[in-house]
Enzyme design. Structure first.
Site, mmCIF file in Angstrom:
data_model
loop_
_atom_site.group_PDB
_atom_site.id
_atom_site.type_symbol
_atom_site.label_atom_id
_atom_site.label_comp_id
_atom_site.label_asym_id
_atom_site.label_seq_id
_atom_site.Cartn_x
_atom_site.Cartn_y
_atom_site.Cartn_z
ATOM 1 N N TYR A 73 1.226 -1.498 -0.007
ATOM 2 C CA TYR A 73 0.391 -0.178 -0.062
ATOM 3 C C TYR A 73 1.260 1.140 -0.066
ATOM 4 O O TYR A 73 1.827 1.195 -0.111
ATOM 5 C CB TYR A 73 -1.030 -0.224 1.366
ATOM 6 C CG TYR A 73 -0.557 0.219 2.155
ATOM 7 C CD1 TYR A 73 0.173 1.038 2.506
ATOM 8 C CD2 TYR A 73 0.054 -0.983 3.324
ATOM 9 C CE1 TYR A 73 1.102 1.693 3.907
ATOM 10 C CE2 TYR A 73 0.397 -0.681 4.209
ATOM 11 C CZ TYR A 73 0.945 0.826 5.553
ATOM 12 O OH TYR A 73 1.727 1.006 6.040
ATOM 13 N N CYS A 74 -0.495 2.174 -0.655
ATOM 14 C CA CYS A 74 1.110 3.850 -0.497
ATOM 15 C C CYS A 74 -0.370 4.771 -0.188
ATOM 16 O O CYS A 74 -1.318 4.507 0.315
ATOM 17 C CB CYS A 74 1.476 4.010 -1.290
ATOM 18 S SG CYS A 74 0.549 4.107 -3.106
ATOM 19 N N THR A 75 0.341 5.926 -0.231
ATOM 20 C CA THR A 75 -0.680 6.914 0.454
ATOM 21 C C THR A 75 -2.268 7.433 -0.947
ATOM 22 O O THR A 75 -3.041 7.046 -0.481
ATOM 23 C CB THR A 75 0.317 9.023 -0.305
ATOM 24 O OG1 THR A 75 1.113 8.379 1.041
ATOM 25 C CG2 THR A 75 -1.155 9.289 0.488
ATOM 26 N N ILE B 31 -4.206 4.830 0.835
ATOM 27 C CA ILE B 31 -4.961 5.087 2.301
ATOM 28 C C ILE B 31 -5.803 6.221 2.132
ATOM 29 O O ILE B 31 -6.707 5.665 2.987
ATOM 30 C CB ILE B 31 -3.321 5.686 2.864
ATOM 31 C CG1 ILE B 31 -1.929 4.405 3.091
ATOM 32 C CG2 ILE B 31 -3.901 5.987 4.524
ATOM 33 C CD1 ILE B 31 -0.959 4.796 3.764
#
Length: 311
Positions: free
Chosen positions: A176-178, A205
């Protein structure tokens, strides 16, 4: 409702990224009073913009009119003040820089997982969750139980991942990332490295915090964003972090209470690594920003998006 609409967007698709397109998009943004950063590369578009609703929607409509970009998605939030100081449209080699050739983030990526299904995936006993963001971002918030690669830049991720695979060669992997872009490229890299069972959080996120109730959330802390809001929480509400004027590290309430925190000079993260001359420059910049605020003006050196949006 806060008056400024903030739109985070990206899409991997072939693009003729040239000076003519750069100028056209920049001129449109100026006309529509939209600020922020857009990165254009042969592999696609990435960025975050903010402004009046009509202006942001006009820019999004133009981007979606480009061949291959009709399905460009964006994530919205609101801000009380304009979170950017200027509009930047840049031509780049990559819209998120990994520095590895041969990656196909269009045709060979991991399996998308909707925010509503993410909790079930990352709590499965055979799944390893990896945060693909950089260390300063992870420090203020991450998913419960996730691995922090402790990278300073995304360019370090490929070497870290290769080393990690030696320790867990058969793990199912969730990344996952922003906003989704880094993990989309990271899962494409993993696929290129021979990993088939790899997943990533669709929309990142930000989409998770927007859609998953806090009572059901496995997110802990705040999410760093690349504008003057610094961080957001559940429901995309503005968080408690600010930025150090010296090193641009995100600072939480505990950092602000530290004896090493001197506004405009230093913080616990940089107090030992800055020279007196550098601190004097930071202090002068801080003074000029304070004077600009007192006059109701915007100072272009103002602490805001400290690092180029990549995710």
């Amino acid at each position: 409702m806060p008056p400024f609409l903030v739109a985070a967007l990206y899409k991997f698709a072939p693009l003729k990224a040239d000076a003519a397109l750069q100028d056209e998009i920049r001129d449109l943004c100026v006309t529509e009073q939209v600020f922020g950063t857009l990165l254009l590369a042969s592999e696609g578009i990435n960025g975050t913009i903010a402004g009046p609703d009509g202006g942001v929607h006009a820019v999004l409509a133009r981007l979606r009119a480009l061949p291959g970009f009709s399905e460009l998605e964006h994530k919205e939030s609101r801000a009380e003040t304009q979170p950017f100081l200027r509009m930047k449209v840049r031509l780049k080699r990559e819209i998120v820089t990994m520095g590895v050739t041969g990656i196909d983030p269009v045709g060979a990526v991991g399996t998308y997982v909707e925010p509503k299904d993410w909790n079930d995936l990352i709590t499965a006993p055979d799944v390893v969750t990896i945060d693909t963001r950089n260390d300063y971002e992870v420090r203020i918030g991450q998913f419960e139980g996730a691995i922090n690669p402790k990278t300073v830049s995304f360019r370090e991720f490929p070497d870290w991942f290769r080393s990690f695979r030696e320790t867990r060669p058969n793990a199912r992997i969730a990344m996952y990332c922003t906003g989704g872009i880094r993990c989309e490229k990271a899962t494409a890299f993993a696929r290129m490295e021979g990993v088939d069972d790899v997943f990533h959080l669709k929309g990142g996120i930000l989409k998770y915090l927007e859609n998953v109730p806090e009572s059901e959330s496995r997110w802990r802390g705040e999410c760093f964003v690349f504008d003057r809001r610094v961080a957001v929480t559940h429901g995309l509400e503005i968080g408690t972090h600010t930025l150090c004027h010296a090193c641009r590290e995100p600072l939480g309430p505990e950092d602000l209470r530290s004896p090493d925190y001197v506004p405009g000079h230093a913080c616990p993260h940089c107090v030992e690594i800055r020279t007196p001359e550098q601190r004097e420059r930071y202090a002068e910049r801080h003074r000029q920003e304070s004077l600009a605020r007192a006059r109701g003006e915007r100072h272009l050196g103002q602490a805001g998006a400290s690092r180029e949006a990549d995710g």
